[in-house]
Design an enzyme around this catalytic site. Structure first.
Site, short mmCIF file in Angstrom:
data_model
loop_
_atom_site.label_atom_id
_atom_site.label_comp_id
_atom_site.label_asym_id
_atom_site.label_seq_id
_atom_site.Cartn_x
_atom_site.Cartn_y
_atom_site.Cartn_z
N HIS A 205 0.85 -1.20 0.00
CA HIS A 205 0.00 0.00 0.00
C HIS A 205 0.88 1.24 0.00
CE1 HIS A 205 1.20 -0.48 4.19
NE2 HIS A 205 0.96 0.81 4.35
N ASP A 207 0.82 5.11 1.99
CA ASP A 207 0.13 5.77 3.10
C ASP A 207 -0.55 7.02 2.56
OD1 ASP A 207 1.13 3.82 4.79
OD2 ASP A 207 2.79 5.03 5.52
N HIS A 262 4.82 0.18 -0.03
CA HIS A 262 5.56 -0.64 0.92
C HIS A 262 4.67 -1.75 1.47
CE1 HIS A 262 3.70 2.72 3.08
NE2 HIS A 262 3.68 1.97 4.17
N ARG A 272 7.97 -8.77 15.27
CA ARG A 272 8.30 -7.40 14.87
C ARG A 272 7.30 -6.45 15.53
NH1 ARG A 272 10.45 -4.15 10.61
NH2 ARG A 272 9.02 -2.48 10.01
C1 OGA Z 1 1.53 0.95 8.11
C2 OGA Z 1 2.80 0.28 7.71
C3 OGA Z 1 4.75 -0.97 8.40
C4 OGA Z 1 5.25 -1.72 9.60
O1 OGA Z 1 1.06 0.68 9.24
O2 OGA Z 1 1.00 1.74 7.30
O3 OGA Z 1 3.20 0.44 6.59
O4 OGA Z 1 6.43 -1.98 9.65
N1 OGA Z 1 3.46 -0.43 8.63
O5 OGA Z 1 4.45 -2.03 10.48
NI NI Z 2 2.15 2.02 5.60
#
Ligand code: OGA
Ligand code: NI
Length: 332
Positions: A205, A207, A262, A272
């Site tokens: 996606h 942001d 990403h 994580r």
């Molecule tokens: C998000 C995202 C990445 C992560 O929450 O928009 O891209 O590492 N998260 O959690």
């Molecule tokens: Ni994100």
């Protein structure tokens, strides 16, 4: 993408990640204490829409305190976590991301940054002190927001546009629609040994906001798309921040900056934990290419309010190209 069906992990999307198993070494590194950082920032936003920030000025103790609150919360039984309410718009979510059927190997807590609202829900959760939690979130968010504003002001300087707070004022506004998201990706041992396939933690996606500032623990998983269709893995670094250009900043800069696509792939062994501050404008703010950036060129996007765009983003799948709807068709 294929859907792996295996008892215990339901129907989760998986991806082949053999090629991106090695870490990408080309992430732009921005040292905020250096005088030349504005030009490097502009270059990074044009090339990747993504960079790493060091000498960021956010005290390490704010980071470790928030991470430990997050870890404490996520280690509770699910029935307790659900007392935080459903994530619409602020609360706890698990596996399901948004209302359109997106799923991932993730659980998360969405928090508002603008009001005190919501923290009282934590009062009924064992081991959670809503006052402490609120303070920890507030001190973290204030420091990260300050850094995000500094970055945005340096970007305005680098683009040679005035006033230099043209982007940062949207985050500084009392009505700024910003949020904090805590994500927890549990280890996923079931996937091990399945020929380089990984379970999706958070699907691809962009942001939608102006800027996102991400900090994670030392577990890998974050990947970015290089625009040529290739995905690369970002080496984790728990003492730095990673910054994403959001869709709104792409529009305001008339496409000069790229909102980076990403995603997160689940890790088979380690959990994580990431915390992301999303800097957004007030809901009524009109977002469109800045007049100073369309002189002598075509405006690529139709204007929209942040409210409209947010509503539209919520009604579309994670992976959708949401800006497509707001692109102007070039006159032929
Ligand atoms: C998000 C995202 C990445 C992560 O929450 O928009 O891209 O590492 N998260 O959690
Ligand atoms: Ni994100």
């Amino acid at each position: 993408m294929v859907v792996l069906s295996k008892p215990g992990i339901q129907q989760f999307p998986v991806i082949k990640t053999c090629k991106s198993a090695t870490f990408f070494s080309g992430v732009p590194l921005i040292d905020l204490s250096r005088p030349d950082s504005k030009n490097l920032l502009v270059k990074a936003c044009k090339e990747f829409g993504f960079f790493k920030v060091v000498n960021h000025g956010v005290p390490g103790k704010f980071i470790t305190k928030l991470e430990s609150e997050a870890t404490k919360f996520f280690s509770l039984p699910i029935s307790e976590k659900q007392k935080a309410g459903s994530p619409d718009p602020f609360g706890y979510g698990s596996k399901s991301i948004g209302p359109n059927g997106d799923v991932g190997w993730v659980e998360y807590l969405l928090l508002t940054t603008s009001t005190e609202l919501g923290f009282q829900r934590f009062i009924s959760i064992p081991g959670q002190n809503p006052e402490n939690f609120r303070c920890t979130v507030n001190e973290y968010v204030s420091a990260v927001k300050r850094m995000a504003c500094e970055v945005l002001e340096l970007l305005a300087d680098g683009l040679k546009i005035q006033p230099r707070n043209v982007f940062s004022k949207l985050l500084m506004d009392e009505q700024s629609d910003s949020a904090l998201r805590l994500n927890h990706y549990p280890p996923c041992p079931e996937i091990q040994g399945t020929d380089g396939r990984n379970l999706i933690g958070f699907g691809e996606h962009t942001d939608p906001q102006i800027i996102s500032v991400l900090r994670s623990n030392n577990t890998s998983g974050l990947q970015i798309s290089l625009g040529d269709g290739n995905w690369v893995s970002i080496p984790p670094d728990e003492s730095s921040f990673f910054v994403n250009v959001g869709d709104s900043l792409q529009v305001m800069t008339n496409g000069r900056f790229k909102s980076v696509r990403h995603r997160v792939v689940a890790n088979s062994l380690k959990s994580r934990v990431s915390m992301i501050y999303f800097g957004g404008p007030p809901l009524s703010e009109k977002i469109g290419p800045l007049p100073s950036l369309v002189q002598g060129e075509d405006s690529l996007y139709k204007e929209f309010t942040w409210f409209e765009y947010k509503k539209f983003a919520k009604s579309s799948m994670l992976a959708a190209n949401r800006l497509g709807l707001f692109e102007k068709v070039p006159a032929s």
